[in-house]
Design a protein around this motif. Structure first.
Motif: not given
Length: 224
Positions: A204-211
């Motif tokens: 989630v930490a990586l996905i949210q920064s990507y989003v």
């Protein structure tokens, strides 16, 4: 002692100075690797990641791309990713769980987009308020809907990032507090669940920064 469930997100650690906010600059500790004569593995991984993000954002921006325009979004992605990942470490403060940080990242970008678009390309901005193929009777209603959606964009970006980070940390805190005075079987189940949650939170930490980066790029491409 934790007075309530949300006190783990309290940024105040001292009366004189809030040392928790120092976690915002922890990502700078990785920068010296860029000055090595022989590239390290960390630097090679960073360059591959940055080049991949650059190609993807260049494709999303299309005709609005110009040399160096993707750097601000890559830096934004890096800042959010470092703070999200560091927040998963024990006794580390997660600054992205606070609206003061997330809104400070999204609001200036949105204001710059709107100012540039309405000052330099007013006609283009007006055309975005009425999607193509809208019936005549619904045009005034669609203008209202599109205007509201444009206004709440920085808020939705900030709330999405903060809410996702808060939710995972709350689940980890709830499970951690249940381990006291529990049987060995329950303790094993809680520990196994926490390991799965940490893996999920890392994703989630990586996905949210990507989003956050992708949505900011899409919003900027609409102005041109």
């Amino acid at each position: 002692m934790m007075t309530n469930l949300f006190s783990i997100f309290d940024p105040i650690s001292s009366i004189l100075f809030n040392f928790n906010w120092i976690s915002l600059i922890f990502g700078l500790l990785i920068i010296p690797f860029s000055y090595w004569i022989i590239p390290s593995r960390i630097l090679i991984m960073k360059m591959i990641m940055f080049y991949t993000l650059h190609k993807e954002m260049k494709l999303l921006m299309g005709g609005s791309y110009f040399l160096g325009s993707t750097m601000i979004f890559i830096c934004l992605f890096t800042l959010i990713m470092y703070n999200n990942v560091f927040g998963l470490l024990p006794y580390m403060f997660t600054s992205t769980t606070h609206m003061a940080i997330t809104l400070s990242l999204s609001f200036p970008l949105w204001v710059s987009y709107m100012m540039f678009g309405w000052i330099n390309k007013s006609t283009h901005m007006f055309t975005h308020l009425v999607p193509q193929g809208t019936p005549t009777l619904l045009m005034s209603f669609m203008v209202l809907i599109e205007s509201v959606s444009n206004v709440i964009r920085p808020l939705t970006l900030a709330v999405r990032l903060a809410a996702n980070m808060v939710a995972g940390h709350l689940l980890l805190s709830l499970l951690g507090n249940q381990g006291i005075m529990s049987s060995y079987l329950i303790l094993f189940l809680i520990l196994f669940s926490q390991i799965l949650l940490v893996i999920l939170e890392s994703a989630v930490a990586l996905i949210q920064s990507y989003v956050f980066m992708i949505l900011s790029t899409l919003y900027s491409s609409e102005v041109y």
